[in-house]
Scaffold this motif. Structure first.
Motif, PDB file in Angstrom:
ATOM      1  N   UNK A 100      -1.027 -19.873 -11.150  1.00  0.00           N
ATOM      2  CA  UNK A 100      -0.933 -19.655  -9.715  1.00  0.00           C
ATOM      3  C   UNK A 100      -1.328 -18.220  -9.417  1.00  0.00           C
ATOM      4  N   UNK A 101      -2.064 -18.030  -8.364  1.00  0.00           N
ATOM      5  CA  UNK A 101      -2.517 -16.697  -7.994  1.00  0.00           C
ATOM      6  C   UNK A 101      -2.718 -16.644  -6.490  1.00  0.00           C
ATOM      7  N   UNK A 102      -3.132 -15.478  -6.008  1.00  0.00           N
ATOM      8  CA  UNK A 102      -3.440 -15.328  -4.588  1.00  0.00           C
ATOM      9  C   UNK A 102      -4.570 -16.270  -4.180  1.00  0.00           C
ATOM     10  N   UNK A 103      -5.471 -16.571  -5.104  1.00  0.00           N
ATOM     11  CA  UNK A 103      -6.563 -17.505  -4.819  1.00  0.00           C
ATOM     12  C   UNK A 103      -5.998 -18.883  -4.500  1.00  0.00           C
ATOM     13  N   UNK A 104      -4.956 -19.295  -5.234  1.00  0.00           N
ATOM     14  CA  UNK A 104      -4.315 -20.588  -4.989  1.00  0.00           C
ATOM     15  C   UNK A 104      -3.797 -20.656  -3.559  1.00  0.00           C
ATOM     16  N   UNK A 105      -3.111 -19.598  -3.125  1.00  0.00           N
ATOM     17  CA  UNK A 105      -2.550 -19.578  -1.775  1.00  0.00           C
ATOM     18  C   UNK A 105      -3.626 -19.730  -0.717  1.00  0.00           C
ATOM     19  N   UNK A 106      -4.737 -19.050  -0.891  1.00  0.00           N
ATOM     20  CA  UNK A 106      -5.774 -19.063   0.137  1.00  0.00           C
ATOM     21  C   UNK A 106      -6.725 -20.250   0.021  1.00  0.00           C
ATOM     22  N   UNK A 107      -6.625 -21.026  -1.045  1.00  0.00           N
ATOM     23  CA  UNK A 107      -7.528 -22.165  -1.196  1.00  0.00           C
ATOM     24  C   UNK A 107      -6.845 -23.498  -0.895  1.00  0.00           C
ATOM     25  N   UNK A 108      -5.547 -23.474  -0.628  1.00  0.00           N
ATOM     26  CA  UNK A 108      -4.820 -24.702  -0.309  1.00  0.00           C
ATOM     27  C   UNK A 108      -4.438 -24.694   1.166  1.00  0.00           C
ATOM     28  N   UNK A 109      -5.028 -25.615   1.911  1.00  0.00           N
ATOM     29  CA  UNK A 109      -4.735 -25.698   3.348  1.00  0.00           C
ATOM     30  C   UNK A 109      -3.265 -25.936   3.625  1.00  0.00           C
ATOM     31  N   UNK A 110      -2.645 -26.820   2.841  1.00  0.00           N
ATOM     32  CA  UNK A 110      -1.224 -27.118   3.061  1.00  0.00           C
ATOM     33  C   UNK A 110      -0.354 -25.904   2.780  1.00  0.00           C
ATOM     34  N   UNK A 111      -0.678 -25.151   1.739  1.00  0.00           N
ATOM     35  CA  UNK A 111       0.111 -23.962   1.405  1.00  0.00           C
ATOM     36  C   UNK A 111      -0.048 -22.915   2.506  1.00  0.00           C
ATOM     37  N   UNK A 112      -1.252 -22.752   3.037  1.00  0.00           N
ATOM     38  CA  UNK A 112      -1.469 -21.782   4.111  1.00  0.00           C
ATOM     39  C   UNK A 112      -0.679 -22.165   5.362  1.00  0.00           C
ATOM     40  N   UNK A 113      -0.699 -23.454   5.713  1.00  0.00           N
ATOM     41  CA  UNK A 113       0.056 -23.930   6.878  1.00  0.00           C
ATOM     42  C   UNK A 113       1.551 -23.740   6.628  1.00  0.00           C
ATOM     43  N   UNK A 114       2.008 -24.070   5.431  1.00  0.00           N
ATOM     44  CA  UNK A 114       3.428 -23.924   5.106  1.00  0.00           C
ATOM     45  C   UNK A 114       3.856 -22.464   5.188  1.00  0.00           C
ATOM     46  N   UNK A 115       3.058 -21.566   4.659  1.00  0.00           N
ATOM     47  CA  UNK A 115       3.403 -20.142   4.693  1.00  0.00           C
ATOM     48  C   UNK A 115       3.530 -19.650   6.133  1.00  0.00           C
TER      49      UNK A 115
END
Length: 142
Positions: A14-29
């Motif tokens: 898991x990395x910062x790339x993961x956060x910015x490449x997952x639409x669901x994670x971005x919406x959740x954040x």
């Protein structure tokens, strides 16, 4: 910086790339940031415990206090976890598996429920922004 987590049977990176490449994670954040600022408390359900592992990591990474209950939580420990969430308003998020045996779980101190839904293998992956938004559902308990 990459962080490696061994989750029962698979190695996740898991990395910062993961956060910015997952639409669901971005919406959740974004959603959790707004809810935290407004003073809400959240129940975050997921169908899969592997997804809960990732969500639990993200809660620590985002510095949100959380507790977790899933099907692997020993029955004698469950009430203590529930009580800690209900009694400690500084705990922002309660992570739950939808298969944790929710009969009798009283989490009335939360006012927001989020179902983090992952498409099943038989369904197709989200193809549009509308599909992605439909994967994270929000209900505010009145």
């Amino acid at each position: 910086m990459l962080e490696r987590y061994l989750l029962t049977s698979a190695l996740f990176v898991l990395s910062a790339v993961f956060e910015s490449s997952s639409g669901k994670i971005m919406v959740l954040k974004k959603l959790l940031t707004e809810l935290k600022q407004a003073g809400h408390r959240v129940l975050l359900f997921s169908q899969m415990t592997k997804m809960l592992d990732i969500l639990e990591y993200l809660m620590r990474h985002w510095e949100y206090s959380s507790v977790r209950l899933d099907g692997d939580t020993p029955v004698p420990a469950r009430q203590a976890i529930i009580d800690s969430y209900n009694d400690d308003p500084s705990i922002f998020i309660f992570l739950l598996s939808t298969l944790a045996g929710g009969v009798g779980i009283n989490l009335a101190t939360a006012d927001t429920v989020i179902f983090y839904v992952c498409p099943s293998k038989s369904s197709s992956a989200p193809q549009t922004n509308t599909d992605v938004r439909s994967c994270v559902r929000l209900c505010v308990v009145q």
